[in-house]
Design an enzyme around this catalytic site. Sequence first.
Site, short mmCIF file in Angstrom:
data_model
loop_
_atom_site.label_atom_id
_atom_site.label_comp_id
_atom_site.label_asym_id
_atom_site.label_seq_id
_atom_site.Cartn_x
_atom_site.Cartn_y
_atom_site.Cartn_z
N LYS A 45 32.43 41.13 32.54
CA LYS A 45 33.17 40.15 33.32
C LYS A 45 33.21 38.76 32.72
O LYS A 45 32.25 38.28 32.14
CB LYS A 45 32.56 40.02 34.74
CG LYS A 45 32.75 41.21 35.62
CD LYS A 45 34.19 41.68 35.77
CE LYS A 45 35.05 40.70 36.55
NZ LYS A 45 34.64 40.63 37.97
N SER A 80 29.10 37.88 35.07
CA SER A 80 28.54 38.58 36.22
C SER A 80 27.10 38.94 35.90
O SER A 80 26.76 39.26 34.76
CB SER A 80 29.35 39.86 36.47
OG SER A 80 28.57 40.80 37.17
N GLU A 102 38.39 29.25 41.45
CA GLU A 102 38.08 29.80 42.77
C GLU A 102 37.32 28.80 43.64
O GLU A 102 37.54 28.71 44.85
CB GLU A 102 37.27 31.08 42.61
CG GLU A 102 38.04 32.20 41.94
CD GLU A 102 37.13 33.37 41.62
OE1 GLU A 102 37.24 34.40 42.29
OE2 GLU A 102 36.29 33.24 40.71
N HIS A 143 58.30 35.28 45.29
CA HIS A 143 57.61 36.37 45.99
C HIS A 143 56.64 37.10 45.04
O HIS A 143 56.37 38.28 45.22
CB HIS A 143 58.60 37.38 46.58
CG HIS A 143 59.73 36.75 47.33
ND1 HIS A 143 59.77 36.67 48.70
CD2 HIS A 143 60.85 36.12 46.89
CE1 HIS A 143 60.89 36.04 49.07
NE2 HIS A 143 61.55 35.69 47.98
#
Length: 485
Positions: free
Chosen positions: A309, A303, A316, A182
């Site tokens: 970043k 970024s 992804e 979980h």
Amino acid sequence: MPTPVHSDSPRRDAPRAPQDASPGAPRSPSLWGAGFAEPMDATLAALSCSLGQDLPLADADLLASAAYARALGRCGVLVADEAARLASALEQMRADLASGEWRPGDAEDIHSAIESEVTRRVGEPGSRLHTGRSRNDQVATAFRIAVRERARELIDGVRALQSALVTRAEEEIDTLLPAYTHLQRAQPVRLAHWLLAHFWPLERDAARLAGARERANELPLGSGAATGNAFGVDRAWLARELGFARVTANSLDAVGDRDFAVEIVFACSLLGAHLSRLAEELVIWSSAEFGFVQWPDSLATGSSLMPNKKNPDLAELVRGRSAATIGDLVSLLALLKGLPAGYQRDLQEDKPPVWRATGAARSSVAAMTVAVERVTFDRARMTAALSDDLLATELADAMVERGVPFRQAHQVVSALSAEARAEGIGWRELLRRRPERTPAPLSPDESLRLDFRAAVERRGTVGGTARAAVLAQIDYARARLAEAP
Ligand code: ARG
């Protein structure tokens, strides 16, 4: 005034037709010729043209056509010399296709492009090539050849990723971190065990791809349009020539069967889901909150706005791409479900999902292999995440070993954990501060001696986390990799 009709714009993911192929508007005469009083309407021509999406079939179709030319020689439709000339012209076209010397164009599909080009090259024998053959058994044959090749390539890719996971597992055999359920800290685990948890799904993917390949490896050629071949071509010979394990048993089924396409796309969908789960975990682990993983600069992106970043785009994109493959599987199943036995033109829509799904799987597997090889695991961050709560089960188990029924031990430790949580400390700190809270019949010392390494070592059953069990798992994984799936 008639509206000019333009050909379809090329499909987004279909291979692009070469410049000289004008999709939808072949200028050469149609294959069914004289019985039609009018030329094909441009709207139908645009819909009908599949040349762009057929290009990945070109080599397979040339191969199968050359074998068919020889088969026609063997059964007397062509004299030996014609059959040989035709076959070698088709083989030459394979080389010309590979070198870019010949680019299929000006035809409705790859099959007609090949037939008209070979006829241009050798003359009359070219116009005998289609004797007894239909584009229905032709396309099913070329498609199966292409699918079995893609399955083979994908298996190799999956094998490389599996082997990267095992190599990392060997390196991280003694690294401990929390196992999560979980997404909450649960129990300590070896990083090697986690890496191998991503190995076994891929083992099943390789087996599924191998199964799909095996079932695709049946020859439809010689089934004609629907009812078989009237010229007695030797199908068993053709199968051997083209490396098929056997011939299909029913001509009507053979021209309409696309199970092999569904199967490879399903194998890619589940493979995509597995890659996506691994990718998701690497994304989470590379957040500052976890900090378990660092991406090398070459595998990360920045970024355009935020100078701070460093993004895990590789993972992804793999996660994102797997979505379209699930869509491809649904497209194929929906395409097939209402079709009568035999070939129906709807089946022309079967190729783009297969090209897309196998293409996405190929690039995602390759990217994840590099990621597994090159990410850095931050062992210190993993160790720092080993908090007391991960030993709560050990504490209950220690009570059980001293005769307390498990359910009762669970209740006691659960109350102790809740108390510690409320104070914002671990249960071990609580026992240090208030030894009288030690659960009977354990002594404070016994309770405080419990540790993470002992916890993983206690699980020595097959598939467990003890060092010896994980080493045995690594051996088993290596042995499976050595076997061809
Ligand atoms: N382009 C077609 C396909 O991919 C080839 C078979 C055409 N057969 C036919 N009867 N029109 O399915």
